[in-house]
Design an enzyme around this catalytic site. Structure first.
Site, PDB file in Angstrom:
ATOM      1  N   PHE A  89     -15.828  53.046   3.692  1.00  0.00           N
ATOM      2  CA  PHE A  89     -14.375  53.262   3.714  1.00  0.00           C
ATOM      3  C   PHE A  89     -13.643  51.935   3.909  1.00  0.00           C
ATOM      4  O   PHE A  89     -12.640  51.656   3.246  1.00  0.00           O
ATOM      5  CB  PHE A  89     -13.974  54.233   4.820  1.00  0.00           C
ATOM      6  CG  PHE A  89     -12.479  54.426   4.914  1.00  0.00           C
ATOM      7  CD1 PHE A  89     -11.826  55.285   4.038  1.00  0.00           C
ATOM      8  CD2 PHE A  89     -11.740  53.715   5.835  1.00  0.00           C
ATOM      9  CE1 PHE A  89     -10.445  55.441   4.105  1.00  0.00           C
ATOM     10  CE2 PHE A  89     -10.359  53.853   5.904  1.00  0.00           C
ATOM     11  CZ  PHE A  89      -9.710  54.728   5.032  1.00  0.00           C
ATOM     12  N   SER A 144      -2.041  51.941  13.902  1.00  0.00           N
ATOM     13  CA  SER A 144      -3.423  51.592  13.626  1.00  0.00           C
ATOM     14  C   SER A 144      -3.617  50.116  13.975  1.00  0.00           C
ATOM     15  O   SER A 144      -2.718  49.479  14.525  1.00  0.00           O
ATOM     16  CB  SER A 144      -3.748  51.862  12.161  1.00  0.00           C
ATOM     17  OG  SER A 144      -5.130  51.725  11.928  1.00  0.00           O
ATOM     18  N   LEU A 145      -4.772  49.566  13.647  1.00  0.00           N
ATOM     19  CA  LEU A 145      -5.047  48.156  13.892  1.00  0.00           C
ATOM     20  C   LEU A 145      -5.491  47.494  12.599  1.00  0.00           C
ATOM     21  O   LEU A 145      -6.240  48.088  11.810  1.00  0.00           O
ATOM     22  CB  LEU A 145      -6.150  47.985  14.939  1.00  0.00           C
ATOM     23  CG  LEU A 145      -5.811  48.313  16.393  1.00  0.00           C
ATOM     24  CD1 LEU A 145      -7.075  48.305  17.239  1.00  0.00           C
ATOM     25  CD2 LEU A 145      -4.796  47.315  16.950  1.00  0.00           C
ATOM     26  N   GLU A 171     -11.216  43.842  24.587  1.00  0.00           N
ATOM     27  CA  GLU A 171     -11.720  45.155  24.984  1.00  0.00           C
ATOM     28  C   GLU A 171     -12.542  45.767  23.855  1.00  0.00           C
ATOM     29  O   GLU A 171     -12.314  45.488  22.672  1.00  0.00           O
ATOM     30  CB  GLU A 171     -10.582  46.076  25.394  1.00  0.00           C
ATOM     31  CG  GLU A 171      -9.469  46.231  24.390  1.00  0.00           C
ATOM     32  CD  GLU A 171      -8.269  46.968  24.976  1.00  0.00           C
ATOM     33  OE1 GLU A 171      -8.105  48.146  24.647  1.00  0.00           O
ATOM     34  OE2 GLU A 171      -7.503  46.357  25.747  1.00  0.00           O
ATOM     35  N   LYS A 186     -13.986  48.149  21.059  1.00  0.00           N
ATOM     36  CA  LYS A 186     -13.401  49.102  20.114  1.00  0.00           C
ATOM     37  C   LYS A 186     -14.295  50.348  20.089  1.00  0.00           C
ATOM     38  O   LYS A 186     -15.345  50.362  19.457  1.00  0.00           O
ATOM     39  CB  LYS A 186     -13.298  48.486  18.718  1.00  0.00           C
ATOM     40  CG  LYS A 186     -12.587  49.372  17.712  1.00  0.00           C
ATOM     41  CD  LYS A 186     -12.429  48.654  16.374  1.00  0.00           C
ATOM     42  CE  LYS A 186     -11.705  49.561  15.381  1.00  0.00           C
ATOM     43  NZ  LYS A 186     -12.470  50.779  15.066  1.00  0.00           N
ATOM     44  N   ARG A 210      -4.272  62.078  16.912  1.00  0.00           N
ATOM     45  CA  ARG A 210      -3.466  61.018  16.319  1.00  0.00           C
ATOM     46  C   ARG A 210      -2.631  61.531  15.149  1.00  0.00           C
ATOM     47  O   ARG A 210      -1.458  61.209  15.011  1.00  0.00           O
ATOM     48  CB  ARG A 210      -4.369  59.897  15.803  1.00  0.00           C
ATOM     49  CG  ARG A 210      -3.600  58.811  15.024  1.00  0.00           C
ATOM     50  CD  ARG A 210      -4.554  58.008  14.144  1.00  0.00           C
ATOM     51  NE  ARG A 210      -5.439  57.203  14.954  1.00  0.00           N
ATOM     52  CZ  ARG A 210      -5.163  55.964  15.357  1.00  0.00           C
ATOM     53  NH1 ARG A 210      -4.015  55.406  15.048  1.00  0.00           N
ATOM     54  NH2 ARG A 210      -6.037  55.282  16.068  1.00  0.00           N
ATOM     55  N   LYS A 213      -5.991  41.763  22.253  1.00  0.00           N
ATOM     56  CA  LYS A 213      -4.569  42.053  22.430  1.00  0.00           C
ATOM     57  C   LYS A 213      -3.895  40.921  23.186  1.00  0.00           C
ATOM     58  O   LYS A 213      -4.461  40.382  24.146  1.00  0.00           O
ATOM     59  CB  LYS A 213      -4.372  43.353  23.232  1.00  0.00           C
ATOM     60  CG  LYS A 213      -4.901  44.603  22.558  1.00  0.00           C
ATOM     61  CD  LYS A 213      -4.731  45.825  23.458  1.00  0.00           C
ATOM     62  CE  LYS A 213      -5.257  47.089  22.793  1.00  0.00           C
ATOM     63  NZ  LYS A 213      -5.183  48.265  23.696  1.00  0.00           N
ATOM     64  N   LYS A 244     -14.352  43.706  13.628  1.00  0.00           N
ATOM     65  CA  LYS A 244     -15.365  44.735  13.363  1.00  0.00           C
ATOM     66  C   LYS A 244     -16.707  44.083  13.052  1.00  0.00           C
ATOM     67  O   LYS A 244     -16.800  43.159  12.243  1.00  0.00           O
ATOM     68  CB  LYS A 244     -14.930  45.644  12.214  1.00  0.00           C
ATOM     69  CG  LYS A 244     -13.676  46.453  12.529  1.00  0.00           C
ATOM     70  CD  LYS A 244     -13.469  47.606  11.576  1.00  0.00           C
ATOM     71  CE  LYS A 244     -14.419  48.754  11.839  1.00  0.00           C
ATOM     72  NZ  LYS A 244     -14.101  49.950  11.030  1.00  0.00           N
ATOM     73  N   CYS A 246     -54.466  62.954   4.228  1.00  0.00           N
ATOM     74  CA  CYS A 246     -54.093  61.660   4.786  1.00  0.00           C
ATOM     75  C   CYS A 246     -54.153  60.595   3.696  1.00  0.00           C
ATOM     76  O   CYS A 246     -55.193  60.451   3.029  1.00  0.00           O
ATOM     77  CB  CYS A 246     -55.041  61.287   5.930  1.00  0.00           C
ATOM     78  SG  CYS A 246     -54.761  59.626   6.593  1.00  0.00           S
TER      79      CYS A 246
END
Length: 700
Positions: free
Chosen positions: A45, A93-94, A118, A120, A141, A297, A321, A415
């Protein structure tokens, strides 16, 4: 050539056509992600979304208000079982960056006196509104403006308080809107999937999916069973509360009784930001929740207001990411491997694909029942997951990409290594095994590799290639012959000889390794026997309690089961192993060759740590992770991997990270390496005045 450069070459008509295709795909998968079940991994995505961003960058006329790049989340589904609820302030969003250079560009554009780093969290967003301290509403959301009213479900999540608790410093405001993430701990997720499998239900692909699905369950009692948890990470509307920094806001949120992330850190330079990103890239599975990056941030709220936001994301925050842990690739074939206990495991042979920092072309499918349950066909496009150092696994097919050429896989009857007919060890077993345990080449080579590993005899010169060669050339009938190897016997080998037929350097090293291995610890010998279920922890416990192999094998099952950390299943497996003749031959031949069969009382350290639980975190100068653990256990202590109220001491080396932070929050005594050595010798930490010095040294 970059994506933007390639899009520059499109004429307006071609660009519009490609934009329509990409926008439709992004909208569809966003809808599936937020309101149903994702059809593709997050990485796929992200690639689609970044392609759309690049196209719009090359052709700015395509940026319209309803473009997916300008939108947040996805509107609630028309047939949702939950009522719509309008957020007091819009959720945003970010924007993302994917490498250090992109992060540095953002830092250069966004200078600040301090930043918060921090984790995610890979969970499901939630918006909580408290009026006069009482939980009024909870919502998903949605599209950032309107979400689904899930208040009844939120009330059964234990970490969401129904009423806020104020303090003198942080009294409860008249109104506050709390933003957070709902998640499942990995262990709770695994338990949920085991339960679903026992009920014949399809397993969830990942904790994020199960958390998001849990929030939308119609019956709050079912929601409660999911063991969902909250981490608060932001504020929306508020009345009667005016923090000056994000850090201060988190302190207030925690004081009110809402959980905040223990991993958030305040830093002041761009280098510190980059260092935190690098640290968590190597420790992303140390956190108690799934995470896929680090959010940076600007800490000062006044600066945040000045920087403002785009139509969908704040300019004062960015998400770094990490490489994906879930990707798609083509499944070319399914083959099987035979392990050291005879277990036959199907595995996927795939087109090579980059995931979680490395390129993989094979992934486990666990057993034949799992292949059927997952509905995987040869020729499928499949989703694979690789978490850290864990072997990648196939999660399932992307059914919408099937074209009819896919074929069903058939589990082999015999096997693949020795031709013996396969069967479950006992009725009802999901795993099928090769019963030719002694001489099946695949099992024997796997056992040799295992006993040569660092957790057993640590025979560096005996690897997969050497093990197979010694078996195929008849040098070893089974592992009982290992310590009888001589230079003359090694001359039959190809791996351990020169072209002239003399023993080479690897062969001489193997003989030297074997001489050292004869005098190893008793628990390592127990591990090397490849007794099912008897790993290092159980082996240490058994060796410590009985002192010799003879004493342990003479004990009855009930007595062994009472050993701390053993239990009935391991005890029965241990006793059953010695019922087989050729197993006893291994022990007898190793004993005759001088391999350790009892603990030398004179070598046993004083039990200075009896009853103490100790966590070692970070890098120590004079101890490896294994040697520190061994030092604790050999002195009667418990070496734990997680910090809790029951922890007596935390030993913090360099880059100790979140475990040290948690220890401070819980008031657990923290020692540096010198303090650890004192603890090993005396069984007690430094005096109170010295403990402060230990902590200060650790902080420096």
């Amino acid at each position: 050539m970059t994506a933007t450069e390639s899009f520059d070459q499109l004429n307006p008509e071609e660009a519009q056509k490609r934009w329509a295709e990409l926008a439709q795909e992004v909208r569809r998968h966003r809808e599936l992600y937020y309101n149903e079940q994702p059809a593709i991994p997050d990485a796929d995505f992200d690639a689609l979304f970044q392609e759309l961003v690049a196209l719009e960058s090359a052709h700015p006329q395509l940026v319209v208000p309803d473009s997916p790049t300008q939108e947040v989340g996805s509107a609630p589904a028309a047939d949702s079982a939950f009522a719509d609820i309008e957020h007091l302030e819009r959720l945003m969003s970010l924007d993302n960056v994917f490498n250090a250079d992109e992060l540095q560009d953002w830092l250069d554009r966004t200078p600040a006196e301090a930043y918060l780093a921090e984790l995610k969290i890979d969970g499901a967003s939630i918006d909580l509104v408290y009026r006069d301290g009482k939980l009024a509403t909870a919502a998903t959301r949605g599209d950032g403006r309107v979400g689904e009213d899930i208040t009844a479900n939120a009330r059964v999540i234990e970490s969401i308080p129904h009423e806020l608790q104020g303090s003198e410093e942080y009294p409860v405001p008249a109104l506050v809107e709390i933003r957070g993430e709902i998640y499942m701990r990995p262990e709770d997720f695994e338990a949920l999937n085991e339960e679903r499998a026992s009920e014949g239900k399809q397993a969830f692909a990942n904790p994020r999916n199960s958390a998001a699905g849990g929030l939308r369950m119609k019956n709050p009692d079912d929601v409660k069973k999911r063991r969902l948890r909250l981490v608060a990470h932001g504020l929306g509307a508020r009345e009667g509360f005016t923090p000056t920094s994000q850090h201060d806001a988190y302190a207030a949120i925690a004081a009110w009784g809402l959980p905040v992330s223990p991993y958030t850190e305040r830093v002041t330079t761009s280098k510190e930001v980059q260092d935190k990103v690098k640290y968590w890239a190597d420790h992303r599975h140390d956190a108690e929740f799934e995470m896929d990056g680090v959010v940076i941030k600007v800490d000062d709220l006044g600066s945040q207001r000045s920087l403002g936001a785009t139509s969908r994301a704040p300019r004062w925050a960015i998400a770094y990411k990490y490489p994906p842990e879930e990707v798609t690739t083509k499944l070319r074939n399914i083959e099987v491997g035979v392990g050291r206990t005879g277990r036959v495991t199907p595995y996927a042979v795939m087109d090579p694909v980059f995931v979680s920092g490395s390129t993989v072309s094979m992934a486990t499918l666990h057993n034949q029942s799992e292949v059927k349950r997952k509905g995987v066909l040869i020729g499928d496009t499949v989703i694979i997951r690789k978490a850290g150092e864990i072997i990648p696994e196939v999660l399932g097919p992307v059914e919408e990409k099937r074209d009819g050429t896919e074929t069903e896989w058939v589990f082999p009857e015999n096997c693949p290594s020795c031709g013996t007919k396969l069967a479950p060890q006992k009725e009802g077993d999901a795993d099928w095994r090769c019963p030719n345990t002694r001489t099946c080449p695949a099992q024997l080579s796997a056992r040799l590799e295992y006993l040569a590993g660092r957790g057993a005899f640590d025979i560096e010169a005996l690897g997969e290639k050497g093990a197979i060669d010694l078996i195929e050339r008849g040098v070893l009938e089974d592992e009982s012959d290992l310590f009888d190897l001589t230079e003359e016997l090694l001359k039959k080998s190809e791996v351990y000889t020169t072209k002239a037929g003399n023993v080479n350097a690897s062969g001489k090293k193997l003989l030297s390794n074997l001489e050292t291995a004869r005098h190893t610890d008793l628990w390592r010998v127990l591990v090397a026997l490849s007794i099912r279920h008897v790993g290092p922890t159980a082996a240490r416990a058994i060796a410590s309690r009985y002192g010799s192999l003879d004493a342990a094998r003479s004990a009855d099952v009930e007595d062994i089961a009472e050993t701390d950390g053993v239990g009935l299943v391991i005890a029965e497996s241990f006793k059953d192993w010695f019922e087989i003749d050729w197993h006893r031959t291994i022990v007898d031949k190793w004993a005759a060759a001088g391999v350790t069969m009892a603990i030398d009382a004179s070598d046993k350290p004083e039990q200075t740590l009896e009853g103490l639980t100790i966590v070692v975190t970070g890098t120590l100068e004079n101890f490896s992770r294994d040697s520190a653990k061994e030092a604790i256990i050999s002195r009667g202590g418990k070496a734990s991997g997680s910090v809790s109220k029951k922890t007596d001491f935390v030993v913090a080396g360099e880059n100790a990270g979140s475990k040290e932070t948690k220890a401070r929050d819980l008031g657990v005594t923290i020692l540096n390496e010198n303090g650890f050595e004192t603890l090993l010798a005396t069984g007690s930490g430094p005096a109170e005045s010295e403990a402060g010095a230990e902590d200060a040294a650790t902080e420096e």
